[in-house]
Motif scaffolding. Sequence first.
Motif, mmCIF file in Angstrom:
data_model
loop_
_atom_site.group_PDB
_atom_site.id
_atom_site.type_symbol
_atom_site.label_atom_id
_atom_site.label_comp_id
_atom_site.label_asym_id
_atom_site.label_seq_id
_atom_site.Cartn_x
_atom_site.Cartn_y
_atom_site.Cartn_z
ATOM 1 N N GLU A 1 3.013 -4.119 -9.604
ATOM 2 C CA GLU A 1 3.405 -3.215 -8.520
ATOM 3 C C GLU A 1 2.857 -3.759 -7.216
ATOM 4 O O GLU A 1 1.674 -4.022 -7.088
ATOM 5 C CB GLU A 1 2.850 -1.810 -8.775
ATOM 6 C CG GLU A 1 3.442 -0.753 -7.885
ATOM 7 C CD GLU A 1 4.914 -0.485 -8.180
ATOM 8 O OE1 GLU A 1 5.684 -0.376 -7.205
ATOM 9 O OE2 GLU A 1 5.288 -0.380 -9.356
ATOM 10 N N GLU A 2 3.757 -3.956 -6.286
ATOM 11 C CA GLU A 2 3.380 -4.386 -4.945
ATOM 12 C C GLU A 2 3.727 -3.248 -4.001
ATOM 13 O O GLU A 2 4.880 -2.852 -3.898
ATOM 14 C CB GLU A 2 4.141 -5.656 -4.568
ATOM 15 C CG GLU A 2 3.760 -6.187 -3.205
ATOM 16 C CD GLU A 2 4.503 -7.464 -2.859
ATOM 17 O OE1 GLU A 2 4.322 -7.941 -1.734
ATOM 18 O OE2 GLU A 2 5.279 -7.967 -3.697
ATOM 19 N N SER A 3 2.721 -2.718 -3.355
ATOM 20 C CA SER A 3 2.989 -1.574 -2.484
ATOM 21 C C SER A 3 3.580 -2.034 -1.152
ATOM 22 O O SER A 3 3.396 -3.163 -0.723
ATOM 23 C CB SER A 3 1.713 -0.759 -2.250
ATOM 24 O OG SER A 3 0.771 -1.516 -1.550
ATOM 25 N N SER B 1 4.312 3.832 0.170
ATOM 26 C CA SER B 1 3.049 4.494 0.526
ATOM 27 C C SER B 1 3.304 5.740 1.353
ATOM 28 O O SER B 1 2.714 6.800 1.120
ATOM 29 C CB SER B 1 2.146 3.537 1.311
ATOM 30 O OG SER B 1 1.807 2.439 0.522
ATOM 31 N N LEU C 1 -1.957 4.897 -3.117
ATOM 32 C CA LEU C 1 -1.076 3.948 -3.788
ATOM 33 C C LEU C 1 -1.812 2.618 -3.919
ATOM 34 O O LEU C 1 -2.458 2.161 -2.978
ATOM 35 C CB LEU C 1 0.218 3.775 -2.983
ATOM 36 C CG LEU C 1 1.388 3.223 -3.767
ATOM 37 C CD1 LEU C 1 1.789 4.162 -4.888
ATOM 38 C CD2 LEU C 1 2.567 2.980 -2.857
ATOM 39 N N ALA C 2 -1.717 2.020 -5.090
ATOM 40 C CA ALA C 2 -2.452 0.785 -5.358
ATOM 41 C C ALA C 2 -1.491 -0.311 -5.808
ATOM 42 O O ALA C 2 -0.427 -0.042 -6.352
ATOM 43 C CB ALA C 2 -3.497 1.028 -6.445
ATOM 44 N N GLU C 3 -1.905 -1.539 -5.578
ATOM 45 C CA GLU C 3 -1.182 -2.691 -6.085
ATOM 46 C C GLU C 3 -1.900 -3.190 -7.326
ATOM 47 O O GLU C 3 -3.095 -2.947 -7.504
ATOM 48 C CB GLU C 3 -1.164 -3.819 -5.056
ATOM 49 C CG GLU C 3 -0.378 -3.503 -3.821
ATOM 50 C CD GLU C 3 -0.358 -4.673 -2.852
ATOM 51 O OE1 GLU C 3 -1.406 -5.306 -2.657
ATOM 52 O OE2 GLU C 3 0.714 -4.944 -2.293
ATOM 53 N N GLY C 4 -1.189 -3.898 -8.170
ATOM 54 C CA GLY C 4 -1.855 -4.482 -9.323
ATOM 55 C C GLY C 4 -0.875 -4.923 -10.376
ATOM 56 O O GLY C 4 0.342 -4.815 -10.207
ATOM 57 N N LYS D 1 -6.284 5.602 -13.400
ATOM 58 C CA LYS D 1 -5.725 5.737 -12.049
ATOM 59 C C LYS D 1 -6.617 6.580 -11.131
ATOM 60 O O LYS D 1 -6.475 6.490 -9.915
ATOM 61 C CB LYS D 1 -4.322 6.321 -12.117
ATOM 62 C CG LYS D 1 -3.318 5.359 -12.724
ATOM 63 C CD LYS D 1 -1.908 5.757 -12.397
ATOM 64 C CE LYS D 1 -1.290 6.528 -13.502
ATOM 65 N NZ LYS D 1 0.118 6.850 -13.246
ATOM 66 N N GLU E 1 -2.851 5.077 -7.760
ATOM 67 C CA GLU E 1 -1.531 5.207 -8.390
ATOM 68 C C GLU E 1 -0.772 3.908 -8.208
ATOM 69 O O GLU E 1 -0.509 3.482 -7.090
ATOM 70 C CB GLU E 1 -0.759 6.370 -7.758
ATOM 71 C CG GLU E 1 0.665 6.512 -8.228
ATOM 72 C CD GLU E 1 0.801 6.718 -9.724
ATOM 73 O OE1 GLU E 1 1.211 5.757 -10.417
ATOM 74 O OE2 GLU E 1 0.503 7.832 -10.190
ATOM 75 N N SER E 2 -0.445 3.269 -9.308
ATOM 76 C CA SER E 2 0.268 2.001 -9.254
ATOM 77 C C SER E 2 1.521 2.011 -10.121
ATOM 78 O O SER E 2 1.996 0.969 -10.558
ATOM 79 C CB SER E 2 -0.657 0.854 -9.666
ATOM 80 O OG SER E 2 -0.045 -0.381 -9.378
ATOM 81 N N GLY F 1 0.199 0.994 -13.325
ATOM 82 C CA GLY F 1 -0.804 1.992 -13.713
ATOM 83 C C GLY F 1 -0.712 2.355 -15.183
ATOM 84 O O GLY F 1 -1.733 2.512 -15.864
#
Length: 196
Positions: free
Chosen positions: A40-42, A47, A59-62, A144, A149-150, A154
């Motif tokens: 996930e790339e925000s 966002s 909102l998170a990336e990962g 999370k 939140e990804s 997530g």
Amino acid sequence: METVAYTLVGDAGTFLQALALAGSWLFQNEVDECVIVAAEESDWLTSDSFRYFDRRVILAEGAAAVALRRGAIAKREVFLKAVTSSHTYSGSQKPLQAAERMKTELIGSGKADLLCDSTCGSARFDAPELAAWRDWTGPRIAPKRNLGESLAAGSAWQCVAAIDSLLREKYESAYVSVVGPNQQAIGARFEFRSHE
């Protein structure tokens, strides 16, 4: 050796749908092993849209990945035992109803010692899942809440956290509960086995 790449696009529950697809390929001998990856790339639009509904959601990336393969290969392993159906939200089925149906199906697949849920610290988004699992008295983790939140990444984090807890022999089995913010509730059950 042929390599196949397949992409599923969707909400937070899509990673578990991909686990189910990989499991069916393995069961039908279509592949020997499969790596399921979620990333996930925000961006500012996503966002900003989350902030519109709940300003506390971060909102998170990962990314995370789980590898599945057929047959025992290690002395200590975690097995994917079940993935529930996708219980989608609609005019006739609200998120709480979908979460409760997913929970019933998940519990019907066998017992678990650990619940790894998808709550993120938002009263609005977490309410259906918290209500569905209100009678859970065992250990519970929610990655999370610490990582943000990804979405699909997530739910992959949830699976990795559950698998890691099992490999550390803290628990024998785990439920992963994913109640997405807008589309579906879906769950998985993992089980630890030692061949020593």
